[in-house]
Design a protein around this motif. Structure first.
Motif, short mmCIF file in Angstrom:
data_model
loop_
_atom_site.label_atom_id
_atom_site.label_comp_id
_atom_site.label_asym_id
_atom_site.label_seq_id
_atom_site.Cartn_x
_atom_site.Cartn_y
_atom_site.Cartn_z
N ASN A 167 -88.43 -19.72 -17.90
CA ASN A 167 -89.50 -20.73 -17.90
C ASN A 167 -89.81 -21.31 -19.27
N GLY A 168 -89.04 -20.94 -20.30
CA GLY A 168 -89.32 -21.44 -21.64
C GLY A 168 -88.99 -22.91 -21.79
N THR A 169 -89.81 -23.63 -22.55
CA THR A 169 -89.56 -25.04 -22.85
C THR A 169 -89.41 -25.21 -24.35
N ASP A 170 -89.09 -26.43 -24.77
CA ASP A 170 -88.90 -26.76 -26.19
C ASP A 170 -87.86 -25.82 -26.82
N LYS A 171 -88.27 -25.02 -27.82
CA LYS A 171 -87.26 -24.20 -28.51
C LYS A 171 -86.71 -23.08 -27.64
N TYR A 172 -87.35 -22.81 -26.52
CA TYR A 172 -86.88 -21.74 -25.63
C TYR A 172 -86.02 -22.24 -24.47
N GLU A 173 -85.64 -23.51 -24.51
CA GLU A 173 -84.74 -24.01 -23.48
C GLU A 173 -83.31 -23.57 -23.78
N ASN A 174 -82.56 -23.31 -22.75
CA ASN A 174 -81.14 -22.95 -22.87
C ASN A 174 -80.91 -21.74 -23.77
N ILE A 175 -81.73 -20.73 -23.60
CA ILE A 175 -81.55 -19.49 -24.37
C ILE A 175 -80.94 -18.42 -23.48
N SER A 176 -80.39 -17.40 -24.10
CA SER A 176 -79.87 -16.26 -23.36
C SER A 176 -80.69 -15.03 -23.75
N PRO A 177 -81.05 -14.19 -22.79
CA PRO A 177 -81.81 -12.99 -23.12
C PRO A 177 -80.93 -11.97 -23.82
N ALA A 178 -81.43 -11.42 -24.93
CA ALA A 178 -80.64 -10.46 -25.71
C ALA A 178 -81.17 -9.04 -25.60
N GLY A 179 -82.46 -8.88 -25.32
CA GLY A 179 -82.98 -7.52 -25.20
C GLY A 179 -84.44 -7.41 -25.57
#
Length: 199
Positions: A167-179
């Motif tokens: 659900n992240g927008t702006d800088k959190y778009e298209n991220i992958s969870p790392a831990g």
């Protein structure tokens, strides 16, 4: 204990926000101590009334807290020096009005929206791909076991991570969870025998 945790959170957040992880890695231990104690004194001046009479015990505990925070800050900086993750957010809210919307769980008769606040969010870019991890400062103990998650326990940090991922927008778009990372923010204690040497 809760107020102690609040103070530690404030000092670490302020330290990293003002100086950044790269600059902190270049500092000496003495410089770090000076900055941490300065932030601690500033917190005291703002949040603890100067006119209020504090007991000697209170003053001692407050100053000894400074030693703990200095040790924690140095441990944190050591971790920064060997990691490509960089702090990008502190006390990140996960709610309807935030960059990160609540995590939604669909139920048979509606839905449940899970909100909260993340102590720290770190990001790393690798081969043009952004990875994110969530960090929780722990002034008490924490024993995380993956088997607990299977039974629906100890899921708070994972829910935060999935909320940012989905659900992240702006800088959190298209991220992958790392831990997820639980960071102890308390003084380490070493048990020594009666005949221990100075070393």
């Amino acid at each position: 204990p809760m107020q102690k945790g609040t103070v530690i959170h404030y000092v670490l957040e302020t330290l990293i926000k003002i100086h950044g992880s790269d600059a902190l890695c270049e500092m000496t231990d003495a410089q770090i101590d000076e900055i941490v104690l300065s932030i601690l004194e500033s917190y005291f001046a703002i949040n603890m009334s100067a006119e209020q009479e504090h007991s000697e015990r209170f003053n001692y505990l407050y100053m000894s807290l400074g030693k703990t925070v200095c040790a924690v800050a140095k441990r944190l900086i050591k971790e920064f020096s060997v990691s490509d993750f960089v702090p990008v957010d502190f006390e990140l809210p996960i709610d309807n009005d935030s960059e990160v919307k609540p995590y939604v769980v669909e139920l048979s008769d509606g839905s449940m929206r899970l909100k909260g606040s993340v102590d720290r969010v770190d990001m790393m870019t690798l081969d043009d791909k952004k990875f994110v991890r969530v960090v929780d400062y722990k002034s008490g103990g924490k024993n995380f076991q993956l088997s607990d998650v299977f039974y629906g326990l100890n899921m708070q940090m994972l829910i935060y991570l999935f909320a940012i991922w989905k659900n992240g927008t702006d800088k959190y778009e298209n991220i992958s969870p790392a831990g997820i990372l639980y960071m102890p923010v308390k003084a380490t204690v070493t048990d020594l025998g009666r005949d221990a040497t100075d070393d």
